[in-house]
Design a protein around this motif. Structure first.
Motif, PDB file in Angstrom:
ATOM      1  N   LYS A 104       2.820   1.272  -3.455  1.00 54.64           N
ATOM      2  CA  LYS A 104       1.456   2.263  -5.019  1.00 54.64           C
ATOM      3  C   LYS A 104       1.227   4.051  -3.928  1.00 54.64           C
ATOM      4  O   LYS A 104       0.700   4.894  -5.566  1.00 54.64           O
ATOM      5  CB  LYS A 104       0.279   1.205  -4.136  1.00 54.64           C
ATOM      6  CG  LYS A 104       0.408   0.436  -4.856  1.00 54.64           C
ATOM      7  CD  LYS A 104      -0.631  -0.082  -4.456  1.00 54.64           C
ATOM      8  CE  LYS A 104      -1.369  -2.199  -4.937  1.00 54.64           C
ATOM      9  NZ  LYS A 104      -2.084  -2.909  -4.245  1.00 54.64           N
ATOM     10  N   ILE A 105       1.475   4.231  -2.960  1.00 57.08           N
ATOM     11  CA  ILE A 105       1.306   5.502  -2.292  1.00 57.08           C
ATOM     12  C   ILE A 105       2.166   6.270  -3.204  1.00 57.08           C
ATOM     13  O   ILE A 105       2.654   7.399  -3.538  1.00 57.08           O
ATOM     14  CB  ILE A 105       1.763   5.785  -1.475  1.00 57.08           C
ATOM     15  CG1 ILE A 105      -0.281   5.624  -0.564  1.00 57.08           C
ATOM     16  CG2 ILE A 105       1.056   7.653  -0.955  1.00 57.08           C
ATOM     17  CD1 ILE A 105      -0.460   4.908   0.928  1.00 57.08           C
ATOM     18  N   ILE A 127       4.609   5.533  -5.949  1.00 53.39           N
ATOM     19  CA  ILE A 127       4.575   6.075  -7.074  1.00 53.39           C
ATOM     20  C   ILE A 127       3.746   6.639  -7.741  1.00 53.39           C
ATOM     21  O   ILE A 127       3.583   7.922  -8.804  1.00 53.39           O
ATOM     22  CB  ILE A 127       3.767   4.750  -7.676  1.00 53.39           C
ATOM     23  CG1 ILE A 127       4.454   3.010  -7.475  1.00 53.39           C
ATOM     24  CG2 ILE A 127       3.354   4.466  -9.320  1.00 53.39           C
ATOM     25  CD1 ILE A 127       4.263   1.666  -7.901  1.00 53.39           C
ATOM     26  N   ASP A 128       2.489   7.000  -6.851  1.00 51.83           N
ATOM     27  CA  ASP A 128       1.399   8.773  -7.220  1.00 51.83           C
ATOM     28  C   ASP A 128       1.966   9.725  -6.776  1.00 51.83           C
ATOM     29  O   ASP A 128       1.456  10.691  -6.886  1.00 51.83           O
ATOM     30  CB  ASP A 128       0.355   8.046  -6.916  1.00 51.83           C
ATOM     31  CG  ASP A 128      -0.467   7.150  -7.281  1.00 51.83           C
ATOM     32  OD1 ASP A 128      -0.505   6.467  -8.826  1.00 51.83           O
ATOM     33  OD2 ASP A 128      -1.711   6.266  -7.439  1.00 51.83           O
ATOM     34  N   ARG A 129       3.114   9.664  -6.269  1.00 47.63           N
ATOM     35  CA  ARG A 129       3.873  10.935  -5.289  1.00 47.63           C
ATOM     36  C   ARG A 129       4.303  11.142  -5.975  1.00 47.63           C
ATOM     37  O   ARG A 129       5.719  11.554  -5.012  1.00 47.63           O
ATOM     38  CB  ARG A 129       3.435  11.068  -3.489  1.00 47.63           C
ATOM     39  CG  ARG A 129       1.996  10.764  -3.366  1.00 47.63           C
ATOM     40  CD  ARG A 129       0.905  12.232  -3.585  1.00 47.63           C
ATOM     41  NE  ARG A 129       1.938  13.143  -3.137  1.00 47.63           N
ATOM     42  CZ  ARG A 129       2.020  14.018  -2.468  1.00 47.63           C
ATOM     43  NH1 ARG A 129       1.074  13.638  -1.645  1.00 47.63           N
ATOM     44  NH2 ARG A 129       2.714  15.236  -2.079  1.00 47.63           N
ATOM     45  N   PRO A 130       5.237  11.079  -6.537  1.00 54.80           N
ATOM     46  CA  PRO A 130       6.226  11.690  -7.611  1.00 54.80           C
ATOM     47  C   PRO A 130       7.097  13.356  -6.757  1.00 54.80           C
ATOM     48  O   PRO A 130       8.245  13.023  -7.183  1.00 54.80           O
ATOM     49  CB  PRO A 130       6.497  11.750  -9.308  1.00 54.80           C
ATOM     50  CG  PRO A 130       5.155  11.884  -9.156  1.00 54.80           C
ATOM     51  CD  PRO A 130       4.250  11.221  -8.288  1.00 54.80           C
ATOM     52  N   ASP A 131       5.955  13.464  -6.283  1.00 52.19           N
ATOM     53  CA  ASP A 131       6.553  14.902  -6.346  1.00 52.19           C
ATOM     54  C   ASP A 131       7.486  15.257  -4.900  1.00 52.19           C
ATOM     55  O   ASP A 131       8.019  16.379  -4.538  1.00 52.19           O
ATOM     56  CB  ASP A 131       5.401  15.667  -5.988  1.00 52.19           C
ATOM     57  CG  ASP A 131       4.195  15.573  -4.885  1.00 52.19           C
ATOM     58  OD1 ASP A 131       4.090  13.955  -5.464  1.00 52.19           O
ATOM     59  OD2 ASP A 131       3.868  15.945  -3.916  1.00 52.19           O
ATOM     60  N   LEU A 161       6.407  -0.030 -14.137  1.00 49.83           N
ATOM     61  CA  LEU A 161       7.450   0.593 -12.954  1.00 49.83           C
ATOM     62  C   LEU A 161       8.798   0.204 -13.427  1.00 49.83           C
ATOM     63  O   LEU A 161       9.264  -0.934 -13.267  1.00 49.83           O
ATOM     64  CB  LEU A 161       6.790  -0.038 -12.006  1.00 49.83           C
ATOM     65  CG  LEU A 161       8.132   0.474 -10.699  1.00 49.83           C
ATOM     66  CD1 LEU A 161       7.295   2.179 -10.347  1.00 49.83           C
ATOM     67  CD2 LEU A 161       7.345  -0.274  -9.448  1.00 49.83           C
ATOM     68  N   THR A 211       0.279  -1.363   0.056  1.00 53.57           N
ATOM     69  CA  THR A 211      -0.146   0.022  -0.017  1.00 53.57           C
ATOM     70  C   THR A 211       0.895   1.188  -0.138  1.00 53.57           C
ATOM     71  O   THR A 211       0.919   2.095  -0.848  1.00 53.57           O
ATOM     72  CB  THR A 211      -1.232  -0.119   1.307  1.00 53.57           C
ATOM     73  OG1 THR A 211      -2.154  -1.486   1.641  1.00 53.57           O
ATOM     74  CG2 THR A 211      -1.631   1.282   1.360  1.00 53.57           C
ATOM     75  N   SER A 220       1.261  -5.261 -10.665  1.00 55.92           N
ATOM     76  CA  SER A 220      -0.091  -4.378 -10.744  1.00 55.92           C
ATOM     77  C   SER A 220       0.292  -3.555 -11.670  1.00 55.92           C
ATOM     78  O   SER A 220       0.073  -2.483 -12.148  1.00 55.92           O
ATOM     79  CB  SER A 220      -0.437  -3.669  -9.580  1.00 55.92           C
ATOM     80  OG  SER A 220      -0.568  -4.358  -9.011  1.00 55.92           O
ATOM     81  N   TYR A 221       2.091  -2.752 -11.806  1.00 61.62           N
ATOM     82  CA  TYR A 221       2.623  -1.891 -13.015  1.00 61.62           C
ATOM     83  C   TYR A 221       3.386  -1.923 -13.063  1.00 61.62           C
ATOM     84  O   TYR A 221       5.145  -2.341 -12.993  1.00 61.62           O
ATOM     85  CB  TYR A 221       2.802  -0.395 -11.738  1.00 61.62           C
ATOM     86  CG  TYR A 221       2.197   0.087 -10.854  1.00 61.62           C
ATOM     87  CD1 TYR A 221       1.480   0.953 -10.887  1.00 61.62           C
ATOM     88  CD2 TYR A 221       1.480  -0.510  -9.227  1.00 61.62           C
ATOM     89  CE1 TYR A 221       0.102   1.707 -10.555  1.00 61.62           C
ATOM     90  CE2 TYR A 221       0.343   0.000  -8.900  1.00 61.62           C
ATOM     91  CZ  TYR A 221      -0.173   0.586  -9.207  1.00 61.62           C
ATOM     92  OH  TYR A 221      -0.967   1.892  -8.175  1.00 61.62           O
TER      93      TYR A 221
END
Length: 245
Positions: free
Chosen positions: A83-84, A86-90, A163, A80, A159-160
């Motif tokens: 996955k967070i 991966i969505d937060r490259p910032d 990646l 989990t 899932s990715y």
């Protein structure tokens, strides 16, 4: 003919010679290595998560590295959390700075005082996840920890599939926490490195930890880790669910 007096050493010159003459471990200190190993085997096998201790430890790590404390987010398991990420490259990673600030200072203190061959012995034998292989005493430092990390990345890539795992930031401490046994051992025999206790407390109290500016992501320890008869990892269990299934 005048007799020359021997040159007077400055304090700096004397100290530099003392530091070059690094000491061996005394027999009592060598005999303590198995106890240190047993302590870390117990830590690694403990499935208890202590959220308050983990949060206090990571806050202290930030402060030691001169970084403002961050908001703490707990996730249910490492998948989990990844996955967070991966969505937060910032997110700006500060975990490496924290690790280097602590571990480099510990290394310097140890290397100034202990002969290199004895440092190698402690690395090999105080760590419950290291293996000494062959006649040349080559050391595989943490095969199990590396294997567990590869498994987690493999599960994420299901899932990715596109990646690039090198883009995932490193955890401050994860399944490879056994390397802390090396620093902890020297701290216990009197080397002045109290800062290592910050990482020891973190290792005792949680699973993975990712440190960023403004936010820290923590996971609990798995309730169970299982292997098959070939030594292959088959289960990382969180809340009764095998996240590798």
């Amino acid at each position: 003919m005048a007799i020359k007096s021997p040159p007077v050493e400055s304090l700096a010159q004397h100290l530099s010679k003392v530091l070059m003459d690094r000491r061996k471990l005394a027999k009592l200190e060598v005999d303590f290595i198995p106890q240190s190993r047993a302590k870390w085997e117990k830590i690694l096998n403990d499935r208890t998560t202590d959220r308050e201790q983990a949060e206090n430890a990571i806050n202290a790590c930030y402060l030691y590295a001169g970084i403002d404390r961050a908001r703490i987010l707990w996730t249910e398991n490492p998948l989990t959390a990844m996955k967070i990420l991966i969505d937060r490259p910032d997110l700006v990673d500060v975990g490496s700075k924290i690790l280097h600030q602590i571990s480099d200072s510990c290394d310097r203190q140890i290397e100034q005082q202990i002969a290199p061959e004895f440092i190698h012995v402690v690395k090999a034998y105080a760590n419950p996840r290291s293996q000494v292989v062959g006649e040349q005493q080559k050391m595989a430092f943490d095969l199990l920890g590396d294997f567990l990390n590869q498994i987690l990345i493999y599960e994420i890539q299901k899932s990715y599939p596109q990646l690039d795992p090198t883009l995932l930031p490193a955890t401050i401490q994860d399944y490879r926490i056994a390397y802390l046994s090396y620093f902890d051992y020297f701290h216990q025999i009197g080397i002045d490195i109290p800062q290592i206790q910050l990482l020891v407390d973190l290792a005792r109290s949680c699973g993975c930890c990712w440190a960023f500016e403004n936010i820290t992501i923590l996971t609990p320890k798995p309730s169970a880790i299982e292997f098959n008869d070939r030594g292959e990892l088959i289960a990382l269990v969180y809340d009764g669910i095998n996240i590798l299934d």
